[in-house]
Design a protein around this motif. Structure first.
Motif, PDB file in Angstrom:
ATOM      1  N   LEU A 157      -7.754   2.289  -9.422  1.00 21.20           N
ATOM      2  CA  LEU A 157      -6.672   1.310  -9.345  1.00 21.20           C
ATOM      3  C   LEU A 157      -7.158  -0.103  -9.039  1.00 21.20           C
ATOM      4  O   LEU A 157      -6.523  -1.082  -9.429  1.00 21.20           O
ATOM      5  N   TYR A 158      -8.289  -0.210  -8.311  1.00 15.66           N
ATOM      6  CA  TYR A 158      -8.811  -1.519  -7.910  1.00 15.66           C
ATOM      7  C   TYR A 158     -10.291  -1.605  -8.306  1.00 15.66           C
ATOM      8  O   TYR A 158     -11.176  -1.591  -7.437  1.00 15.66           O
ATOM      9  N   PRO A 159     -10.580  -1.697  -9.598  1.00 23.12           N
ATOM     10  CA  PRO A 159     -11.973  -1.659 -10.061  1.00 23.12           C
ATOM     11  C   PRO A 159     -12.832  -2.804  -9.549  1.00 23.12           C
ATOM     12  O   PRO A 159     -14.055  -2.695  -9.510  1.00 23.12           O
ATOM     13  N   GLY A 160     -12.240  -3.890  -9.138  1.00 23.53           N
ATOM     14  CA  GLY A 160     -13.021  -5.028  -8.657  1.00 23.53           C
ATOM     15  C   GLY A 160     -13.292  -5.005  -7.172  1.00 23.53           C
ATOM     16  O   GLY A 160     -13.914  -5.929  -6.640  1.00 23.53           O
ATOM     17  N   MET A 161     -12.854  -3.956  -6.479  1.00 27.40           N
ATOM     18  CA  MET A 161     -13.009  -3.897  -5.032  1.00 27.40           C
ATOM     19  C   MET A 161     -13.886  -2.719  -4.627  1.00 27.40           C
ATOM     20  O   MET A 161     -13.935  -1.697  -5.312  1.00 27.40           O
ATOM     21  N   ALA A 162     -14.560  -2.870  -3.492  1.00 30.47           N
ATOM     22  CA  ALA A 162     -15.336  -1.770  -2.933  1.00 30.47           C
ATOM     23  C   ALA A 162     -14.407  -0.876  -2.128  1.00 30.47           C
ATOM     24  O   ALA A 162     -13.420  -1.342  -1.549  1.00 30.47           O
ATOM     25  N   VAL A 163     -14.699   0.414  -2.112  1.00 28.07           N
ATOM     26  CA  VAL A 163     -13.911   1.383  -1.350  1.00 28.07           C
ATOM     27  C   VAL A 163     -14.839   2.047  -0.334  1.00 28.07           C
ATOM     28  O   VAL A 163     -15.884   2.596  -0.702  1.00 28.07           O
ATOM     29  N   SER A 164     -14.490   1.968   0.933  1.00 24.98           N
ATOM     30  CA  SER A 164     -15.282   2.619   1.983  1.00 24.98           C
ATOM     31  C   SER A 164     -14.437   3.698   2.649  1.00 24.98           C
ATOM     32  O   SER A 164     -13.211   3.569   2.749  1.00 24.98           O
ATOM     33  N   THR A 165     -15.085   4.768   3.079  1.00 28.72           N
ATOM     34  CA  THR A 165     -14.384   5.895   3.691  1.00 28.72           C
ATOM     35  C   THR A 165     -15.065   6.316   4.978  1.00 28.72           C
ATOM     36  O   THR A 165     -16.290   6.256   5.090  1.00 28.72           O
ATOM     37  N   VAL A 166     -14.250   6.736   5.941  1.00 31.08           N
ATOM     38  CA  VAL A 166     -14.756   7.183   7.236  1.00 31.08           C
ATOM     39  C   VAL A 166     -13.909   8.361   7.710  1.00 31.08           C
ATOM     40  O   VAL A 166     -12.674   8.316   7.637  1.00 31.08           O
ATOM     41  N   LEU A 167     -14.561   9.429   8.181  1.00 30.13           N
ATOM     42  CA  LEU A 167     -13.857  10.521   8.841  1.00 30.13           C
ATOM     43  C   LEU A 167     -13.749  10.212  10.325  1.00 30.13           C
ATOM     44  O   LEU A 167     -14.712   9.734  10.931  1.00 30.13           O
ATOM     45  N   GLY A 168     -12.591  10.480  10.929  1.00 28.80           N
ATOM     46  CA  GLY A 168     -12.445  10.202  12.346  1.00 28.80           C
ATOM     47  C   GLY A 168     -11.276  10.949  12.960  1.00 28.80           C
ATOM     48  O   GLY A 168     -10.569  11.700  12.289  1.00 28.80           O
ATOM     49  N   GLU A 169     -11.069  10.719  14.244  1.00 26.52           N
ATOM     50  CA  GLU A 169      -9.959  11.326  14.975  1.00 26.52           C
ATOM     51  C   GLU A 169      -8.759  10.378  14.965  1.00 26.52           C
ATOM     52  O   GLU A 169      -8.898   9.179  14.700  1.00 26.52           O
ATOM     53  N   ALA A 170      -7.603  10.931  15.275  1.00 31.26           N
ATOM     54  CA  ALA A 170      -6.361  10.173  15.134  1.00 31.26           C
ATOM     55  C   ALA A 170      -6.364   8.879  15.935  1.00 31.26           C
ATOM     56  O   ALA A 170      -5.998   7.815  15.416  1.00 31.26           O
ATOM     57  N   GLY A 171      -6.751   8.937  17.205  1.00 29.90           N
ATOM     58  CA  GLY A 171      -6.702   7.747  18.055  1.00 29.90           C
ATOM     59  C   GLY A 171      -7.507   6.579  17.521  1.00 29.90           C
ATOM     60  O   GLY A 171      -6.977   5.471  17.338  1.00 29.90           O
ATOM     61  N   PRO A 172      -8.808   6.777  17.263  1.00 36.76           N
ATOM     62  CA  PRO A 172      -9.603   5.671  16.717  1.00 36.76           C
ATOM     63  C   PRO A 172      -9.128   5.207  15.345  1.00 36.76           C
ATOM     64  O   PRO A 172      -9.228   4.019  15.025  1.00 36.76           O
ATOM     65  N   LEU A 173      -8.597   6.125  14.533  1.00 38.19           N
ATOM     66  CA  LEU A 173      -8.101   5.725  13.215  1.00 38.19           C
ATOM     67  C   LEU A 173      -6.904   4.789  13.350  1.00 38.19           C
ATOM     68  O   LEU A 173      -6.816   3.765  12.668  1.00 38.19           O
ATOM     69  N   VAL A 174      -5.979   5.136  14.229  1.00 39.48           N
ATOM     70  CA  VAL A 174      -4.796   4.287  14.435  1.00 39.48           C
ATOM     71  C   VAL A 174      -5.219   2.928  14.986  1.00 39.48           C
ATOM     72  O   VAL A 174      -4.731   1.881  14.541  1.00 39.48           O
ATOM     73  N   SER A 175      -6.141   2.927  15.948  1.00 39.54           N
ATOM     74  CA  SER A 175      -6.619   1.652  16.496  1.00 39.54           C
ATOM     75  C   SER A 175      -7.262   0.803  15.405  1.00 39.54           C
ATOM     76  O   SER A 175      -7.064  -0.420  15.350  1.00 39.54           O
ATOM     77  N   GLY A 176      -8.027   1.463  14.524  1.00 35.20           N
ATOM     78  CA  GLY A 176      -8.670   0.747  13.432  1.00 35.20           C
ATOM     79  C   GLY A 176      -7.685   0.188  12.431  1.00 35.20           C
ATOM     80  O   GLY A 176      -7.899  -0.887  11.862  1.00 35.20           O
ATOM     81  N   LEU A 177      -6.591   0.911  12.205  1.00 30.79           N
ATOM     82  CA  LEU A 177      -5.552   0.397  11.304  1.00 30.79           C
ATOM     83  C   LEU A 177      -4.900  -0.845  11.915  1.00 30.79           C
ATOM     84  O   LEU A 177      -4.687  -1.851  11.231  1.00 30.79           O
ATOM     85  N   LEU A 178      -4.611  -0.777  13.191  1.00 32.56           N
ATOM     86  CA  LEU A 178      -3.918  -1.887  13.845  1.00 32.56           C
ATOM     87  C   LEU A 178      -4.783  -3.139  13.925  1.00 32.56           C
ATOM     88  O   LEU A 178      -4.276  -4.257  13.836  1.00 32.56           O
ATOM     89  N   ASP A 179      -6.103  -2.966  14.097  1.00 29.07           N
ATOM     90  CA  ASP A 179      -6.959  -4.158  14.206  1.00 29.07           C
ATOM     91  C   ASP A 179      -7.528  -4.608  12.862  1.00 29.07           C
ATOM     92  O   ASP A 179      -8.318  -5.562  12.804  1.00 29.07           O
ATOM     93  N   GLY A 180      -7.123  -3.933  11.783  1.00 26.00           N
ATOM     94  CA  GLY A 180      -7.547  -4.363  10.457  1.00 26.00           C
ATOM     95  C   GLY A 180      -8.829  -3.750   9.954  1.00 26.00           C
ATOM     96  O   GLY A 180      -9.290  -4.086   8.863  1.00 26.00           O
ATOM     97  N   SER A 181      -9.441  -2.836  10.721  1.00 23.75           N
ATOM     98  CA  SER A 181     -10.672  -2.197  10.261  1.00 23.75           C
ATOM     99  C   SER A 181     -10.411  -1.281   9.069  1.00 23.75           C
ATOM    100  O   SER A 181     -11.289  -1.087   8.223  1.00 23.75           O
ATOM    101  N   TYR A 182      -9.219  -0.687   9.011  1.00 30.36           N
ATOM    102  CA  TYR A 182      -8.838   0.189   7.900  1.00 30.36           C
ATOM    103  C   TYR A 182      -7.632  -0.383   7.170  1.00 30.36           C
ATOM    104  O   TYR A 182      -6.716  -0.929   7.785  1.00 30.36           O
ATOM    105  N   SER A 183      -7.640  -0.225   5.855  1.00 28.67           N
ATOM    106  CA  SER A 183      -6.474  -0.591   5.055  1.00 28.67           C
ATOM    107  C   SER A 183      -5.457   0.549   5.045  1.00 28.67           C
ATOM    108  O   SER A 183      -4.244   0.317   5.042  1.00 28.67           O
TER     109      SER A 183
END
Length: 291
Positions: free
Chosen positions: A113-139
């Motif tokens: 869907l976004y051929p011009g953008m890089a896609v990064s992936t990370v496995l994690g636990e719920a708490g750090p994932l939510v914190s990362g979403l709120l601070d902009g680390s994750y889209s």
């Protein structure tokens, strides 16, 4: 005009206590450091040091200037990092997930869907994932429960059911369903990086797991080995069946989960294409019959 490099030298003097010690820490000569401090005094317009014939030390002006300089340097570093983070976020879509299978699917869809953008992936636990979403680390983040947070929206992203993956020669290969207790104590093949599934497998405390970290090697080992392993309905739909093995549902309640993709409401427009994909996936999943 004040330069950050000179302010950093002033902070180094304040921390080291003497010009000679600061010069050693900065890997410059003491005369060069002294010239920088005189230049700084001229630019600020006040004396920062008390000087005697054989001694020089920060006065009250210098102590205050060093304190304010340290704060200013921190602000400058934060400015740089936040601007770099914004730039990365505009060129990268970062996905955090509690489980691997939905993350693989979503990353593949994002690449299309976004051929011009890089896609990064990370496995994690719920708490750090939510914190990362709120601070902009994750889209986007993939959770096993819908988040109830201000400014955060989510969409269902289907579910997944863990199953046993047995060779047809296994004594239990003919069973219609099995529980964890039925295979507890056996030796089993296992992939690494399973996300939250790793905690689920603690229900088999007597089982010895042979963990393979490389996906291709795991696939080869799976085809050649007579040891039981795990599969999921979601992975089987993606990769298809493995010759010589049967997939048997597990009856324990922990093996069935639903997924939710969360995102910041402020990013909804930017993520419009992938959100349409997720909505379509959810509608298709509602019509599927799980293994």
């Amino acid at each position: 005009m004040l330069e950050l490099y000179d302010l950093e030298k002033l902070v180094a003097v304040s921390k080291a206590g003497t010009l000679s010690a600061a010069a050693e820490d900065l890997l410059i000569s003491q005369p060069a450091l002294s010239r920088s401090m005189r230049k700084l005094e001229a630019e600020i317009g006040v004396e920062l040091f008390t000087r005697s014939k054989n001694h020089i030390e920060l006065n009250e002006n210098g102590a205050l200037a060093a304190q304010l300089a340290e704060n200013l340097i921190g602000d400058a570093q934060q400015l740089s990092e936040r601007v770099r983070q914004l730039d990365r976020s505009r060129r990268t879509i970062s996905v955090g997930s509690m489980a691997p299978a939905p993350m693989w699917e979503l990353a593949s869809a994002l690449s299309d869907l976004y051929p011009g953008m890089a896609v990064s992936t990370v496995l994690g636990e719920a708490g750090p994932l939510v914190s990362g979403l709120l601070d902009g680390s994750y889209s986007l983040i993939i959770l096993t429960a819908p988040p109830e947070l201000p400014g955060v929206e989510y969409l269902g992203y289907g579910g997944e059911q863990l199953c046993f993956h047995l060779p047809i020669s296994h004594p239990l290969a003919g069973a219609k369903e099995l529980g964890f207790s039925d295979l507890n104590g056996e030796t089993m093949l296992l992939r690494s990086d399973l996300g939250f599934w790793t905690d689920v497998l603690k229900k088999m405390p007597d089982t010895r797991f042979i963990v393979q970290h490389e996906n291709y090697a795991f696939g080869e080992l799976l085809r050649a080995s007579s040891l039981p392993a795990f599969n999921t309905d979601r992975a089987q739909r993606r990769y298809g069946p493995v010759e010589g093995r049967v997939t048997i549902p597990i009856t324990d309640p922990e093996v069935s989960v639903d997924y939710f993709v969360a995102y910041r409401a402020a990013d909804k427009k930017r993520l419009e294409s992938v959100l349409k994909y997720i909505s379509g996936y959810s509608r298709q999943s509602a019509t599927r019959v799980r293994v």
